[in-house]
Design a protein around this motif. Structure first.
Motif, PDB file in Angstrom:
ATOM      1  N   THR A   1       0.567   2.044  -7.164  1.00  0.00           N
ATOM      2  CA  THR A   1       0.741   1.387  -5.301  1.00  0.00           C
ATOM      3  C   THR A   1       1.575   0.412  -5.098  1.00  0.00           C
ATOM      4  OG1 THR A   1      -1.071   2.978  -5.383  1.00  0.00           O
ATOM      5  CG2 THR A   1      -0.670   1.224  -3.359  1.00  0.00           C
TER       6      THR A   1
ATOM      7  N   ASP B 186       1.042  -1.863   0.279  1.00  0.00           N
ATOM      8  CA  ASP B 186       0.080   0.149   0.086  1.00  0.00           C
ATOM      9  C   ASP B 186       0.889   1.312  -0.281  1.00  0.00           C
ATOM     10  OD1 ASP B 186      -2.773  -1.515   0.015  1.00  0.00           O
ATOM     11  OD2 ASP B 186      -2.505  -1.602   2.126  1.00  0.00           O
TER      12      ASP B 186
ATOM     13  N   THR C 183       2.838   4.168  -2.078  1.00  0.00           N
ATOM     14  CA  THR C 183       2.793   4.565  -3.815  1.00  0.00           C
ATOM     15  C   THR C 183       3.734   4.782  -4.155  1.00  0.00           C
ATOM     16  OG1 THR C 183       0.385   5.449  -3.381  1.00  0.00           O
ATOM     17  CG2 THR C 183       1.341   6.677  -4.849  1.00  0.00           C
TER      18      THR C 183
END
Length: 158
Positions: free
Chosen positions: A108, A89, A91
């Protein structure tokens, strides 16, 4: 020489002016005190920095491939902590450095900590190589940071 009320000559004044030693030990003592003080301060500041460092963990990007060519490319970027554990999770943001891309490319990381970024790097005329820079936005609500520079992707002309 002048005499005091007791009738003894005032030697303290003449002794002071005649003393050739000046303040021979004072500069060395000041230098030693300054060095010890600066060393102590740096140790204390390091301890304060370590306390703050425990609260935030630096992330790093591991692009694959690290070397690519101009044109449409797919780059897998693994986001890892200092122990090598992959982080989900996060980016990944790829920007043009000395090689150009249109805008920025983002992706992501999945549960395996890998993000696949599609880019089309371009090199200028007579430019044999260039780089793409990678930034990481840590997962929301985590204690991760990305303050240091990450591995760059090298773009080499075919």
């Amino acid at each position: 020489m002048t005499e005091h009320h007791s009738g003894t000559p005032d030697r303290s004044r003449t002794d002071f002016w005649a003393d050739q030693r000046a303040i021979e030990g004072l500069p060395v003592r000041l230098v030693i005190a300054l060095v010890v003080g600066v060393a102590s301060l740096s140790v204390m500041m390091g301890m304060i920095g370590d306390i703050d460092g425990l609260a935030a963990t630096e992330l790093d990007a591991q692009p694959e491939p690290e070397v690519t060519t101009p044109g449409d490319q797919s780059i897998d970027v693994a986001v890892v902590d200092p122990d090598g554990t992959r982080i989900a999770d996060a980016t990944v943001i790829v920007r043009g450095g000395s090689a150009r891309i249109d805008g920025v490319a983002t992706a992501t990381t999945d549960e395996d900590g890998i993000a696949t970024v599609d880019v089309a790097p371009e090199l200028g005329p007579n430019q044999p190589d260039g780089t793409l820079t990678i930034d990481i936005k840590p997962p929301a609500g985590s204690d991760y940071v990305d303050e240091r520079e990450n591995t760059k992707v090298l773009v080499v002309a075919e």
